[in-house]
Write a protein that holds these residues in place. Sequence first.
Motif, PDB file in Angstrom:
ATOM      1  N   VAL A 229       0.857  -1.186   0.000  1.00  0.00           N
ATOM      2  CA  VAL A 229       0.000   0.000   0.000  1.00  0.00           C
ATOM      3  C   VAL A 229       0.892   1.233   0.000  1.00  0.00           C
ATOM      4  O   VAL A 229       1.763   1.379   0.866  1.00  0.00           O
ATOM      5  CB  VAL A 229      -0.922   0.021   1.235  1.00  0.00           C
ATOM      6  N   GLU A 230       0.683   2.096  -0.972  1.00  0.00           N
ATOM      7  CA  GLU A 230       1.447   3.340  -1.058  1.00  0.00           C
ATOM      8  C   GLU A 230       0.583   4.491  -0.540  1.00  0.00           C
ATOM      9  O   GLU A 230      -0.541   4.690  -1.001  1.00  0.00           O
ATOM     10  CB  GLU A 230       1.875   3.614  -2.492  1.00  0.00           C
ATOM     11  N   VAL A 231       1.115   5.229   0.423  1.00  0.00           N
ATOM     12  CA  VAL A 231       0.365   6.272   1.119  1.00  0.00           C
ATOM     13  C   VAL A 231       0.918   7.649   0.763  1.00  0.00           C
ATOM     14  O   VAL A 231       2.135   7.835   0.679  1.00  0.00           O
ATOM     15  CB  VAL A 231       0.453   6.055   2.649  1.00  0.00           C
ATOM     16  N   LYS A 232       0.014   8.599   0.574  1.00  0.00           N
ATOM     17  CA  LYS A 232       0.410   9.986   0.312  1.00  0.00           C
ATOM     18  C   LYS A 232      -0.441  10.915   1.169  1.00  0.00           C
ATOM     19  O   LYS A 232      -1.660  10.754   1.254  1.00  0.00           O
ATOM     20  CB  LYS A 232       0.231  10.329  -1.168  1.00  0.00           C
ATOM     21  N   VAL A 233       0.204  11.897   1.804  1.00  0.00           N
ATOM     22  CA  VAL A 233      -0.482  12.826   2.710  1.00  0.00           C
ATOM     23  C   VAL A 233      -0.530  14.218   2.093  1.00  0.00           C
ATOM     24  O   VAL A 233       0.452  14.682   1.503  1.00  0.00           O
ATOM     25  CB  VAL A 233       0.239  12.892   4.077  1.00  0.00           C
ATOM     26  N   ASN A 234      -1.668  14.877   2.252  1.00  0.00           N
ATOM     27  CA  ASN A 234      -1.808  16.264   1.804  1.00  0.00           C
ATOM     28  C   ASN A 234      -2.369  17.099   2.951  1.00  0.00           C
ATOM     29  O   ASN A 234      -3.300  16.674   3.642  1.00  0.00           O
ATOM     30  CB  ASN A 234      -2.744  16.349   0.592  1.00  0.00           C
ATOM     31  N   LYS A 235      -1.786  18.277   3.168  1.00  0.00           N
ATOM     32  CA  LYS A 235      -2.233  19.160   4.250  1.00  0.00           C
ATOM     33  C   LYS A 235      -2.702  20.493   3.670  1.00  0.00           C
ATOM     34  O   LYS A 235      -2.128  20.993   2.708  1.00  0.00           O
ATOM     35  CB  LYS A 235      -1.093  19.412   5.239  1.00  0.00           C
ATOM     36  N   GLU A 236      -3.745  21.052   4.304  1.00  0.00           N
ATOM     37  CA  GLU A 236      -4.268  22.345   3.878  1.00  0.00           C
ATOM     38  C   GLU A 236      -4.558  23.203   5.103  1.00  0.00           C
ATOM     39  O   GLU A 236      -4.849  22.688   6.183  1.00  0.00           O
ATOM     40  CB  GLU A 236      -5.567  22.170   3.076  1.00  0.00           C
ATOM     41  N   SER A 237      -4.480  24.513   4.902  1.00  0.00           N
ATOM     42  CA  SER A 237      -4.853  25.440   5.969  1.00  0.00           C
ATOM     43  C   SER A 237      -5.683  26.567   5.374  1.00  0.00           C
ATOM     44  O   SER A 237      -5.632  26.833   4.171  1.00  0.00           O
ATOM     45  CB  SER A 237      -3.607  26.009   6.665  1.00  0.00           C
ATOM     46  N   GLY A 238      -6.462  27.214   6.212  1.00  0.00           N
ATOM     47  CA  GLY A 238      -7.299  28.324   5.765  1.00  0.00           C
ATOM     48  C   GLY A 238      -7.710  29.168   6.952  1.00  0.00           C
ATOM     49  O   GLY A 238      -7.223  28.977   8.072  1.00  0.00           O
ATOM     50  N   ARG A 239      -8.613  30.089   6.719  1.00  0.00           N
ATOM     51  CA  ARG A 239      -9.106  30.941   7.806  1.00  0.00           C
ATOM     52  C   ARG A 239     -10.623  30.992   7.747  1.00  0.00           C
ATOM     53  O   ARG A 239     -11.214  31.200   6.685  1.00  0.00           O
ATOM     54  CB  ARG A 239      -8.523  32.352   7.709  1.00  0.00           C
ATOM     55  N   VAL A 240     -11.245  30.769   8.895  1.00  0.00           N
ATOM     56  CA  VAL A 240     -12.694  30.834   9.032  1.00  0.00           C
ATOM     57  C   VAL A 240     -13.014  31.778  10.179  1.00  0.00           C
ATOM     58  O   VAL A 240     -12.592  31.543  11.316  1.00  0.00           O
ATOM     59  CB  VAL A 240     -13.299  29.438   9.304  1.00  0.00           C
ATOM     60  N   ALA A 241     -13.721  32.859   9.871  1.00  0.00           N
ATOM     61  CA  ALA A 241     -14.085  33.863  10.882  1.00  0.00           C
ATOM     62  C   ALA A 241     -12.854  34.370  11.629  1.00  0.00           C
ATOM     63  O   ALA A 241     -12.870  34.554  12.848  1.00  0.00           O
ATOM     64  CB  ALA A 241     -15.103  33.283  11.859  1.00  0.00           C
ATOM     65  N   GLY A 242     -11.764  34.556  10.889  1.00  0.00           N
ATOM     66  CA  GLY A 242     -10.550  35.091  11.487  1.00  0.00           C
ATOM     67  C   GLY A 242      -9.703  34.078  12.227  1.00  0.00           C
ATOM     68  O   GLY A 242      -8.667  34.425  12.797  1.00  0.00           O
ATOM     69  N   VAL A 243     -10.118  32.809  12.226  1.00  0.00           N
ATOM     70  CA  VAL A 243      -9.383  31.754  12.932  1.00  0.00           C
ATOM     71  C   VAL A 243      -8.700  30.846  11.911  1.00  0.00           C
ATOM     72  O   VAL A 243      -9.307  30.427  10.928  1.00  0.00           O
ATOM     73  CB  VAL A 243     -10.335  30.916  13.817  1.00  0.00           C
ATOM     74  N   THR A 244      -7.417  30.545  12.139  1.00  0.00           N
ATOM     75  CA  THR A 244      -6.678  29.648  11.249  1.00  0.00           C
ATOM     76  C   THR A 244      -7.136  28.211  11.462  1.00  0.00           C
ATOM     77  O   THR A 244      -7.209  27.732  12.596  1.00  0.00           O
ATOM     78  CB  THR A 244      -5.166  29.742  11.510  1.00  0.00           C
ATOM     79  N   THR A 245      -7.468  27.545  10.367  1.00  0.00           N
ATOM     80  CA  THR A 245      -7.935  26.155  10.446  1.00  0.00           C
ATOM     81  C   THR A 245      -7.007  25.248   9.636  1.00  0.00           C
ATOM     82  O   THR A 245      -6.295  25.701   8.740  1.00  0.00           O
ATOM     83  CB  THR A 245      -9.363  26.020   9.895  1.00  0.00           C
TER      84      THR A 245
END
Length: 404
Positions: A229-245
Amino acid sequence: MKKLILLIVIAFIAVGCGKKNVKPEPPKDVFPVSHEAREIESVNSAETLIRATGKGSTVEYAIADAKKAAIWYLLNAGTKPLLKTKEEKTAFRLARKKLYSNIDQFIRHTSDLKSKKKSGKTTIVEIVVKVDIAMLTEFLVDNDVIQSSDTVADEVGLPAISIVSADNSDDAAVAKNTLGEYLADKNYEVNVVEQSGKLSKIVSKLAKLGGNTDPAYAWALEAGSDVYVEVKVNKESGRVAGVTTHKASVTARAFETSTGRQLASTSGYSSERSSAGYDALIQEAANAVADKLISQIRKKWLREAKKGKWYKLVAFTSDKDADKVDRSLYRALKSLPSAKVKRVAAGATTFQYQVRVKDIANAFELLDSLSSKYKGPGKLTRELESGSLLVLKAGTGDIEIDFD
């Protein structure tokens, strides 16, 4: 006239009181009224979160129906229903009343109401429930609805699985370890490959000979397994109502090591949260991908395993023996019980085969069976035996392997 008015007033009061004393209508039977549900998150190998809708004459009855709808969903719907075949669904008819009569044994947690509304006399609610899939599966096995994993493994064998990654990052390590724990809980033999150090010369040579330049494949060969099994990870960030998510996703693809045939491919996603780090999100995404992945692998593996097990065989020989070794090996492979043989590549002194055989459990047994049927020059000497991979030297004299 006054007496008539008084009688009318008394009648209205009596009717009003009578309505207040009418008891809510209970469900007609123990089976779910609603079949509306969806999976939110796979918590771990044994539990999952389901958002379900329930219907009833009261909130209490509607909540009970929502729990049944969640169980119905896991049994019959989604991408990995527990009841997969016509025979299993038929067998379940004899056990379904017993199951739905005692539904709370499978529920580990019930949320507060997510929504509530009225439709005529019917109350409709939405809740989130945590369901113990392991216990639900055990119920189905105990009541002869489905076969247990152990029974299936005894009959055809479950694959040994190596878990590798597209890169050697810390994030990939979190995903690999989470997936490895999940598979181990499901009784699979698992090897989480660290992908550190150097590959052996023979494995590097084999990867090049096969034309597969993916480093993950080479590490899978090194580990020795039926499936990788070959695994790949992806990460994302954003802002909702001024809060980093933050949120994370994990993509996993499964391949048969001997043939390179893809068995499964799926992705899992975490929720978007204002958390400080990604590790918990990657674990959540890996758990989400694990159940879907294992369902796909299991379905294809069990179907093919009944026909036999595939092996990758590579033979090295000398210039003088090459033609006779190639022909003799091919004939010996064809003579194995129920064998299907593919000659996939050949060089001047190197030959590669894929062979599917029944009742041969590992590469050592394949070598033993093959040696007794080989009629070519010299003898067969084991160079490497690992999982479903067998590397041989065949012929007379000293046989050198060119690693350049």
